[in-house]
Scaffold this active site. Sequence first.
Site, mmCIF file in Angstrom:
data_model
loop_
_atom_site.group_PDB
_atom_site.id
_atom_site.type_symbol
_atom_site.label_atom_id
_atom_site.label_comp_id
_atom_site.label_asym_id
_atom_site.label_seq_id
_atom_site.Cartn_x
_atom_site.Cartn_y
_atom_site.Cartn_z
ATOM 1 N N ASN A 9 19.577 24.102 1.675
ATOM 2 C CA ASN A 9 21.121 23.536 0.740
ATOM 3 C C ASN A 9 20.161 23.242 -0.481
ATOM 4 O OD1 ASN A 9 22.717 22.034 -0.405
ATOM 5 N ND2 ASN A 9 22.767 20.422 1.000
ATOM 6 N N LYS A 11 21.547 22.004 -3.205
ATOM 7 C CA LYS A 11 22.345 21.161 -3.916
ATOM 8 C C LYS A 11 22.185 21.636 -5.365
ATOM 9 C CE LYS A 11 20.315 17.896 -0.907
ATOM 10 N NZ LYS A 11 20.246 16.508 -0.327
ATOM 11 N N HIS A 94 29.446 17.963 3.140
ATOM 12 C CA HIS A 94 28.077 17.275 3.180
ATOM 13 C C HIS A 94 28.280 15.963 2.660
ATOM 14 C CE1 HIS A 94 24.240 16.498 1.603
ATOM 15 N NE2 HIS A 94 23.934 17.359 2.200
ATOM 16 N N GLU A 96 27.128 14.083 0.558
ATOM 17 C CA GLU A 96 27.012 13.980 -0.822
ATOM 18 C C GLU A 96 28.432 14.057 -1.302
ATOM 19 O OE1 GLU A 96 23.392 16.317 -1.713
ATOM 20 O OE2 GLU A 96 22.158 14.742 -0.534
ATOM 21 N N GLU A 166 23.671 15.492 10.176
ATOM 22 C CA GLU A 166 22.615 14.882 9.128
ATOM 23 C C GLU A 166 22.934 13.467 8.917
ATOM 24 O OE1 GLU A 166 21.692 18.274 6.127
ATOM 25 O OE2 GLU A 166 23.394 17.305 5.389
ATOM 26 N N SER A 212 15.581 15.427 5.662
ATOM 27 C CA SER A 212 14.106 15.395 5.494
ATOM 28 C C SER A 212 13.247 16.385 6.281
ATOM 29 C CB SER A 212 13.584 13.923 5.564
ATOM 30 O OG SER A 212 14.223 13.158 4.360
HETATM 31 C C1 PEP Z 1 20.586 18.097 2.932
HETATM 32 O O1 PEP Z 1 21.105 17.380 1.978
HETATM 33 O O2 PEP Z 1 21.478 18.678 3.505
HETATM 34 C C2 PEP Z 1 19.406 17.621 3.209
HETATM 35 C C3 PEP Z 1 18.992 17.631 4.549
HETATM 36 O O3 PEP Z 1 18.481 17.277 2.528
HETATM 37 P P1 PEP Z 1 16.734 16.978 2.343
HETATM 38 O O4 PEP Z 1 16.275 17.942 3.671
HETATM 39 O O5 PEP Z 1 16.334 16.822 1.294
HETATM 40 O O6 PEP Z 1 17.018 15.611 3.431
#
Ligand code: PEP
Length: 249
Positions: A9, A11, A94, A96, A166, A212
């Site tokens: 992703n 972003k 998501h 966000e 997530e 992460s």
């Molecule tokens: C995400 O936003 O889908 C995500 C998993 O980000 P990160 O791996 O940076 O935590």
Amino acid sequence: MRKKIIAGNWKMNKTPSEAVALVELLKPLVNNPDVDVVFCVPAIDIIPVIEAAKGSNIGVGAENMYYEESGAYTGEISPDMLTDAGCSYVILGHSERRGYFAETNESVNKKVLKAFEHGLIPIICCGESLEQREQGITIDWIRQQVKIAFLGVSADQTKTAIIAYEPIWAIGTGKTATADQAEEVCKAIRSCIGEIYDQETADAIRIQYGGSVNAKTAPELFAMPDIDGGLVGGAALKAEFADIVNYKK
Ligand code: PEP
């Protein structure tokens, strides 16, 4: 046996020319026949990324989509625009989008239905905040998100869908959930799908962990029985993504 699916992703990162450079870098490195590899990229990068990914195993997806066909929705992107450009996947719901752009379980459901209508595979995100985890309501919360997202979706469609678990507290924080924490929730999601549909559907749907994920944490996470891959943010923007895709080697 479910095939692993590992999606990046991106972003709001990478201009079109930077996007092409990243695809050129990763293309020869992510060629793992045991894994479906997907790059979910900003709308403006979709066409150049599809062009740059030609001849590779990389599937391309969007990070969002609107649930109407067309019309006066300034700034939005329609399912036809995505399929015509060559997208196969779309991330929906998501955290966000939910947090900054007021997406709700109901709008996510409308988008899921629309994605299926157009043959796009939705990557449907769910996840709890730290406060919800500490209150002990993680599973209740996730079950509600999943149940609403799948309202009106058939079992056959659900078998092709992807759910990304997530935890919000793990996104972009460097705090990966432990493999046990992630497995507990992914397993609960699978049994929720089993309750809504049947065992066959629960066994077919692919459930990712996201938050992460990096090259160090991927092998343990992806070895869990109910985790079928990952949705990767920060680490998808660098060569490390290839190490995540090749987590077994
Ligand atoms: C995400 O936003 O889908 C995500 C998993 O980000 P990160 O791996 O940076 O935590």
